[in-house]
Motif scaffolding. Structure first.
Motif, PDB file in Angstrom:
ATOM      1  N   PRO A   1       2.501  -6.525  -5.584  1.00  0.00           N
ATOM      2  CA  PRO A   1       3.871  -5.597  -6.005  1.00  0.00           C
ATOM      3  C   PRO A   1       4.733  -5.517  -4.891  1.00  0.00           C
ATOM      4  CG  PRO A   1       1.898  -4.883  -6.767  1.00  0.00           C
ATOM      5  CD  PRO A   1       1.182  -5.559  -5.949  1.00  0.00           C
ATOM      6  N   ALA A   2       4.293  -5.184  -3.726  1.00  0.00           N
ATOM      7  CA  ALA A   2       5.283  -4.972  -2.544  1.00  0.00           C
ATOM      8  C   ALA A   2       6.060  -6.223  -2.220  1.00  0.00           C
ATOM      9  CB  ALA A   2       4.620  -4.410  -1.433  1.00  0.00           C
ATOM     10  N   THR A   3       5.173  -7.297  -2.064  1.00  0.00           N
ATOM     11  CA  THR A   3       5.837  -8.664  -1.682  1.00  0.00           C
ATOM     12  C   THR A   3       6.580  -9.302  -2.797  1.00  0.00           C
ATOM     13  OG1 THR A   3       3.805  -9.785  -2.245  1.00  0.00           O
ATOM     14  CG2 THR A   3       3.882  -9.159  -0.041  1.00  0.00           C
ATOM     15  N   ASN A   4       6.570  -9.023  -4.124  1.00  0.00           N
ATOM     16  CA  ASN A   4       7.184  -9.586  -4.948  1.00  0.00           C
ATOM     17  C   ASN A   4       8.650  -8.766  -5.014  1.00  0.00           C
ATOM     18  OD1 ASN A   4       7.366  -9.062  -8.506  1.00  0.00           O
ATOM     19  ND2 ASN A   4       8.107 -10.976  -7.462  1.00  0.00           N
ATOM     20  N   VAL A   5       8.614  -7.483  -5.060  1.00  0.00           N
ATOM     21  CA  VAL A   5       9.753  -6.812  -5.067  1.00  0.00           C
ATOM     22  C   VAL A   5      10.464  -7.209  -3.691  1.00  0.00           C
ATOM     23  CG1 VAL A   5      10.703  -4.413  -4.723  1.00  0.00           C
ATOM     24  CG2 VAL A   5       8.825  -4.583  -6.136  1.00  0.00           C
ATOM     25  N   TYR A   6      10.089  -7.087  -2.545  1.00  0.00           N
ATOM     26  CA  TYR A   6      10.557  -7.565  -1.369  1.00  0.00           C
ATOM     27  C   TYR A   6      11.401  -9.021  -1.472  1.00  0.00           C
ATOM     28  CZ  TYR A   6      11.647  -9.508   3.288  1.00  0.00           C
ATOM     29  OH  TYR A   6      12.482 -10.005   4.382  1.00  0.00           O
ATOM     30  N   SER A   7      10.769 -10.050  -2.001  1.00  0.00           N
ATOM     31  CA  SER A   7      11.053 -11.349  -2.158  1.00  0.00           C
ATOM     32  C   SER A   7      12.262 -11.323  -3.218  1.00  0.00           C
ATOM     33  CB  SER A   7      10.132 -12.199  -2.540  1.00  0.00           C
ATOM     34  OG  SER A   7       9.455 -12.100  -3.882  1.00  0.00           O
ATOM     35  N   SER A   8      11.988 -10.595  -4.064  1.00  0.00           N
ATOM     36  CA  SER A   8      13.048 -10.707  -5.269  1.00  0.00           C
ATOM     37  C   SER A   8      14.356 -10.154  -4.781  1.00  0.00           C
ATOM     38  CB  SER A   8      12.671  -9.606  -6.359  1.00  0.00           C
ATOM     39  OG  SER A   8      12.845  -8.286  -6.338  1.00  0.00           O
ATOM     40  N   LEU A   9      14.347  -8.935  -3.871  1.00  0.00           N
ATOM     41  CA  LEU A   9      15.587  -8.365  -3.233  1.00  0.00           C
ATOM     42  C   LEU A   9      16.065  -9.539  -2.274  1.00  0.00           C
ATOM     43  CD1 LEU A   9      14.135  -4.799  -2.560  1.00  0.00           C
ATOM     44  CD2 LEU A   9      16.084  -5.523  -4.214  1.00  0.00           C
TER      45      LEU A   9
ATOM     46  N   ARG B   1      -9.467  15.631  10.468  1.00  0.00           N
ATOM     47  CA  ARG B   1     -10.290  14.393  10.635  1.00  0.00           C
ATOM     48  C   ARG B   1      -9.536  13.547  11.484  1.00  0.00           C
ATOM     49  NH1 ARG B   1     -10.856  16.760   5.022  1.00  0.00           N
ATOM     50  NH2 ARG B   1     -12.875  17.124   4.703  1.00  0.00           N
ATOM     51  N   LYS B   2     -10.154  12.921  12.197  1.00  0.00           N
ATOM     52  CA  LYS B   2      -9.709  12.425  13.407  1.00  0.00           C
ATOM     53  C   LYS B   2      -9.031  10.970  13.216  1.00  0.00           C
ATOM     54  CE  LYS B   2     -10.811  11.410  18.378  1.00  0.00           C
ATOM     55  NZ  LYS B   2     -11.765  11.535  19.407  1.00  0.00           N
ATOM     56  N   PHE B   3     -10.029  10.154  12.304  1.00  0.00           N
ATOM     57  CA  PHE B   3      -9.637   8.820  12.008  1.00  0.00           C
ATOM     58  C   PHE B   3      -8.935   8.551  10.565  1.00  0.00           C
ATOM     59  CE2 PHE B   3     -11.801   7.384  15.777  1.00  0.00           C
ATOM     60  CZ  PHE B   3     -12.731   8.111  15.778  1.00  0.00           C
ATOM     61  N   ILE B   4      -8.817   9.487   9.951  1.00  0.00           N
ATOM     62  CA  ILE B   4      -8.108   9.490   8.625  1.00  0.00           C
ATOM     63  C   ILE B   4      -6.768   8.948   8.436  1.00  0.00           C
ATOM     64  CG2 ILE B   4      -7.297  10.599   6.453  1.00  0.00           C
ATOM     65  CD1 ILE B   4     -10.417  10.056   6.632  1.00  0.00           C
ATOM     66  N   THR B   5      -5.757   9.591   9.351  1.00  0.00           N
ATOM     67  CA  THR B   5      -4.554   9.308   9.542  1.00  0.00           C
ATOM     68  C   THR B   5      -4.073   7.918   9.942  1.00  0.00           C
ATOM     69  OG1 THR B   5      -3.693  11.475   9.596  1.00  0.00           O
ATOM     70  CG2 THR B   5      -2.126  10.119  10.196  1.00  0.00           C
ATOM     71  N   PRO B   6      -5.016   7.306  10.994  1.00  0.00           N
ATOM     72  CA  PRO B   6      -4.706   6.105  11.584  1.00  0.00           C
ATOM     73  C   PRO B   6      -5.015   5.130  10.477  1.00  0.00           C
ATOM     74  CG  PRO B   6      -5.711   7.368  13.297  1.00  0.00           C
ATOM     75  CD  PRO B   6      -5.808   8.269  11.835  1.00  0.00           C
ATOM     76  N   ILE B   7      -6.164   5.348   9.834  1.00  0.00           N
ATOM     77  CA  ILE B   7      -6.649   4.314   8.616  1.00  0.00           C
ATOM     78  C   ILE B   7      -5.508   4.469   7.569  1.00  0.00           C
ATOM     79  CG2 ILE B   7      -8.460   4.261   6.919  1.00  0.00           C
ATOM     80  CD1 ILE B   7     -10.642   5.352   8.781  1.00  0.00           C
ATOM     81  N   TYR B   8      -4.893   5.381   7.402  1.00  0.00           N
ATOM     82  CA  TYR B   8      -3.780   5.562   6.242  1.00  0.00           C
ATOM     83  C   TYR B   8      -2.892   4.632   6.641  1.00  0.00           C
ATOM     84  CZ  TYR B   8       0.292   7.047   3.827  1.00  0.00           C
ATOM     85  OH  TYR B   8       1.192   6.977   2.990  1.00  0.00           O
ATOM     86  N   PHE B   9      -2.493   4.494   7.825  1.00  0.00           N
ATOM     87  CA  PHE B   9      -1.165   3.707   8.108  1.00  0.00           C
ATOM     88  C   PHE B   9      -1.649   2.437   8.292  1.00  0.00           C
ATOM     89  CE2 PHE B   9       0.405   8.021   9.807  1.00  0.00           C
ATOM     90  CZ  PHE B   9       1.695   7.954   9.228  1.00  0.00           C
ATOM     91  N   VAL B  10      -2.622   1.814   8.738  1.00  0.00           N
ATOM     92  CA  VAL B  10      -3.153   0.634   8.602  1.00  0.00           C
ATOM     93  C   VAL B  10      -3.011   0.238   7.240  1.00  0.00           C
ATOM     94  CG1 VAL B  10      -5.190  -0.824   9.122  1.00  0.00           C
ATOM     95  CG2 VAL B  10      -4.536   0.689  10.907  1.00  0.00           C
ATOM     96  N   LEU B  11      -3.805   0.740   6.211  1.00  0.00           N
ATOM     97  CA  LEU B  11      -3.845   0.494   4.891  1.00  0.00           C
ATOM     98  C   LEU B  11      -2.313   0.301   4.267  1.00  0.00           C
ATOM     99  CD1 LEU B  11      -5.267  -0.272   2.294  1.00  0.00           C
ATOM    100  CD2 LEU B  11      -5.469   2.135   1.727  1.00  0.00           C
ATOM    101  N   PHE B  12      -1.500   1.234   4.782  1.00  0.00           N
ATOM    102  CA  PHE B  12      -0.209   1.306   4.384  1.00  0.00           C
ATOM    103  C   PHE B  12       0.577  -0.014   4.715  1.00  0.00           C
ATOM    104  CE2 PHE B  12       3.639   3.121   2.451  1.00  0.00           C
ATOM    105  CZ  PHE B  12       4.698   2.585   3.265  1.00  0.00           C
ATOM    106  N   ALA B  13       0.292  -0.421   5.900  1.00  0.00           N
ATOM    107  CA  ALA B  13       0.867  -1.723   6.523  1.00  0.00           C
ATOM    108  C   ALA B  13       0.325  -2.936   5.712  1.00  0.00           C
ATOM    109  CB  ALA B  13       0.729  -1.671   7.977  1.00  0.00           C
ATOM    110  N   LEU B  14      -0.996  -2.834   5.429  1.00  0.00           N
ATOM    111  CA  LEU B  14      -1.563  -4.082   4.784  1.00  0.00           C
ATOM    112  C   LEU B  14      -0.915  -3.929   3.202  1.00  0.00           C
ATOM    113  CD1 LEU B  14      -5.332  -3.747   5.926  1.00  0.00           C
ATOM    114  CD2 LEU B  14      -3.463  -5.404   6.504  1.00  0.00           C
ATOM    115  N   THR B  15      -0.908  -2.898   2.650  1.00  0.00           N
ATOM    116  CA  THR B  15      -0.399  -2.911   1.286  1.00  0.00           C
ATOM    117  C   THR B  15       1.110  -3.262   1.292  1.00  0.00           C
ATOM    118  OG1 THR B  15      -1.491  -0.843   0.713  1.00  0.00           O
ATOM    119  CG2 THR B  15      -0.162  -1.521  -0.659  1.00  0.00           C
TER     120      THR B  15
END
Length: 736
Positions: A120-128, A100-114
């Motif tokens: 959760p991710a920004t809080n853990v990073y800021s706590s570290l 499926r041509k566009f699934i993997t690029p969409i995955y990486f865009v969503l992962f970066a946004l998350t």
């Protein structure tokens, strides 16, 4: 809702099996991050904080199984999903799949946004990130709460105000020879340095009794707090657990700097202060001066209390705090004048000699009493002496200055101990001498042991104790912007903490309050802005905008300000606006005017913030503010303003800033009539006692701008030094 991006990531991981291994690893890492945040939030209510890392590094012994059972279940569920993804990907890795041509690029865009935008991710990073810079978790592994133990001794603990060890050899002269003689016969600790979080009386009490530095930016402001270091366990609580009677005697006001809250909330049963002495006719009012009850009267009463407690069944700890060597000049009492060597002329050194006589007599009476067998006497200075009449002599020995610490116990061989330590090591050492092994108090360790404390080791390597200050600040259990807020108009309650108004504070990335201040917003604002991404200011609304009821709390970042209006029922409104406060201007100078018990001053001169009483005019020319000049008129003393001299001063300077302090009007005498036209304000003729004024004059009196505060209230204002533009409190808070 926070789980939505994680669920979508899991779905996209298998929607296309292209790069399945990479996507599985990334998704599993995100599951761990979300799981860690979720379980941490169940504990703290604020996501991942220093408290989480502290608990990870320390034992959970004593925790209730009912409190943690659902946290364990939640952690287990996240871990089960983590394992399921690994197992599923393992079995799917070699099976054929339809691309499926566009699934993997969409995955990486969503992962970066998350990764960069999810809570959760920004809080853990800021706590570290916070962990990296504050290292308070590093310090936490050295922190020990004093434990209940078997103790057979009574204790008399003397805090000798500012009576540092340096007075034993100041330019070759011993100004405390009697105490030195006593020290030579018992345990004398010669190398107690002073670090951050020390240096004033309240800090000295916390240093010794809790074994921590006092992390309070305005050192004597704790009377504005409802709870004093509630997360700390101190020796008063240890003695309370062991059934001791505890009595703390001080000649000053027990409420000063929050002393009554600290002692009563940390195990001390009875507090006696200046009011107690006067109310019970223990002392003639003539024996109450400056800082409080004179030391000869205080020590006489302490001797009576020692005898009373000694004859009573049960163990006791009696502590007292002297006042007569308080800076800047001390106090020489008639009772000891004949004992002071005639060649000592400096008044502070005469006060030191007086205290030497009084304290040594008090100690020797206990030593010679029938009760000394089971009594341990401790004498320590509460801090090094502040600026005083003998500073020129003390400053020559700045690197050699040390605190006094003497322990007097019967039948112990005399010992000089030169191990490097701090006041935080006092009680672990005393307990060691009392044959209580390994009783820790905070960061303190016994000076009888070979190993040094983690705090001292860090200080020797880094010349600061930042991680230990950082950890100590967490013991205030400060509230969060997310907590419920109510206000009665004079105080504000946030969560379970109550504060006097005004209040301002730095706020961490987890929205928890960090350093809390009360006075002089204008002279602390620049420092707060520079060091923190977010700050809070709260006061009565009318103080800011002159019209609104209730309490206003402002949450400020560089490009946004949020105003909350609060009353006794809670937050009644919240308004956010995009706004960059003038506080972010580089050339801004703050002026804070108020009464004599308030912290006041200006940041115009970074080396000397003090503003004198009356009205002060500051003059400078564009581009040359470093060479400003000032002229002061003590109008409170009825001194008229020399209008001709003032106009001559104004001709020399294109920009003028003026500010009152203490009170421009006293005893009903208003001498401002001659300058009412200069200030462009008729309000000057109706000023009340301790009603402050401030403003600017540009070029001539026609360009004067004047601010008038409220009676008995602090007046804060700011000036842009590039163009002498005046900013009121409402203009920097976007609420005029």
């Amino acid at each position: 809702m926070f789980l939505v991006p994680l669920v979508v990531l899991i779905v996209l991981t298998y929607a296309s099996r292209k790069m399945l291994l990479v996507k599985t690893i990334l998704t599993c890492l995100m599951i761990l991050v979300f799981g860690f945040w979720f379980v941490s939030d169940m504990f703290t209510g604020h996501g991942v904080t220093d408290a989480v890392y502290y608990q990870i590094l320390n034992s959970a012994k004593g925790s209730s199984i009912h409190d943690i059972i659902w946290k364990v279940v939640a952690a287990g569920l996240f871990f089960a999903v983590f394992l399921s993804l690994l197992v599923t990907s393992y079995f799917l890795r070699k099976k054929p799949y339809k691309s499926r041509k566009f699934i993997t690029p969409i995955y990486f865009v969503l992962f970066a946004l998350t990764l960069f935008y999810s809570v959760p991710a920004t809080n853990v990073y800021s706590s570290l990130s916070n962990l990296k810079y504050s290292n308070s978790v590093y310090a936490s592994k050295f922190y020990v709460k004093p434990a209940k133990s078997k103790d057979n001794y009574n204790y008399v603990v003397i805090y000798a105000e500012s009576l540092e060890r340096t007075f034993r050899n100041l330019d070759g002269v011993n100004y405390i020879p009697r105490l030195s003689k006593i020290a030579d016969s018992y345990d004398d600790f010669t190398n107690l340095i002073q670090t951050e979080g020390a240096g004033w009386t309240m800090a000295g009490l916390v240093n010794t009794q809790c074994g921590i530095p006092l992390s309070l930016p305005q050192g004597n402001s704790a009377n504005n707090l409802s709870a004093f270091l509630e997360g700390a366990k101190c020796i008063g609580q240890k003695f309370q657990e062991e059934g001791y009677q505890s009595l703390f005697i001080r000649g000053s006001d027990k409420a000063f700097a929050g002393g009554d809250k600290f002692l009563s909330q940390h195990g001390w049963g009875t507090l006696q202060d200046k009011e107690y002495f006067l109310k019970n006719n223990i002392v003639d009012p003539k024996k109450v001066q400056g800082w409080g009850v004179e030391d000869d009267a205080l020590l006489s009463h302490a001797w009576d209390e020692f005898n009373r407690l000694s004859q009573h069944e049960g163990k006791f700890v009696l502590s007292l705090l002297t006042v007569n060597t308080h800076a800047p000049s001390g106090m020489v009492l008639k009772s000891c004048e004949p004992e002071i060597p005639s060649n000592i002329k400096n008044n502070m050194l005469r006060a030191v000699s007086c205290s030497d006589y009084l304290l040594s007599n008090f100690i020797e009476k206990i030593i010679n009493s029938d009760h000394f067998d089971n009594t341990i006497i401790v004498l320590t200075s509460d801090h090094l002496m502040m600026a005083n009449d003998a500073s020129s002599m003390l400053n020559k020995h700045q690197n050699e200055r040390r605190n006094n610490f003497i322990v007097i116990k019967k039948d112990r061989p005399a010992m000089k101990n030169s191990k490097l330590g701090t006041l935080m090591d006092v009680w672990p050492t005393v307990f060691d001498i009392a044959n209580q092994q390994d009783v820790g108090v905070g960061f303190g360790v016994s000076l009888l042991k070979k190993e040094s404390s983690g705090l001292v080791d860090w200080f020797l390597k880094n010349k600061n104790i930042a991680p230990f200050i950082g950890f100590s600040s967490t013991l205030w259990n400060n509230p969060s912007l997310s907590d419920r807020m109510v206000s009665d108009g004079n105080t504000i309650k946030i969560g379970d903490k109550q504060y006097n108004l005004p209040l301002y504070a730095s706020v961490g990335k987890d929205n928890k309050f960090m350093d809390v201040y009360f006075d002089s917003f204008a002279i602390d604002a620049e420092n707060l802005i520079n060091k923190n991404e977010k700050i809070v200011y709260a006061t009565q609304c009318y103080v800011v905008n002159g019209k609104s009821d209730g309490t206003c709390l402002y949450i400020m970042t560089k490009d946004r300000i949020v105003k909350r209006t609060i009353n006794e029922k809670g937050i009644t409104s919240e308004k956010a606006s995009r706004f960059t406060s003038p506080l972010y201007i580089d050339e801004l100078s703050g002026f804070s005017s108020g009464g004599p018990l308030k912290t006041t001053g200006t940041t115009l001169n970074p080396h000397g913030r003090v503003m004198p009483r009356g009205i002060t005019f500051y003059g400078f020319n564009p581009g040359d503010v470093t060479h400003y000049e000032s002229i002061n008129f003590d109008t409170c003393a009825g001194k008229s303003i020399d209008i001709d001299g003032l106009y001559a001063f104004m001709k020399k300077h294109q920009h003028i800033i003026f500010a009152s302090n203490d009170s421009p009007v006293c005893d009903g005498i208003n001498v401002l009539d001659s300058v009412k036209n200069l200030f462009n304000s008729n309000q000057l003729m109706t000023l009340a006692f301790r009603q402050q004024i401030g403003g600017v004059i540009n070029g001539n009196s026609a360009n004067a701008e004047t601010l008038v505060g409220y009676p008995l209230r602090q007046l804060d204002f700011f000036v842009n030094l590039k163009n002498n533009q005046l900013f009121s409190l409402c203009s920097v808070l976007n609420d005029c």
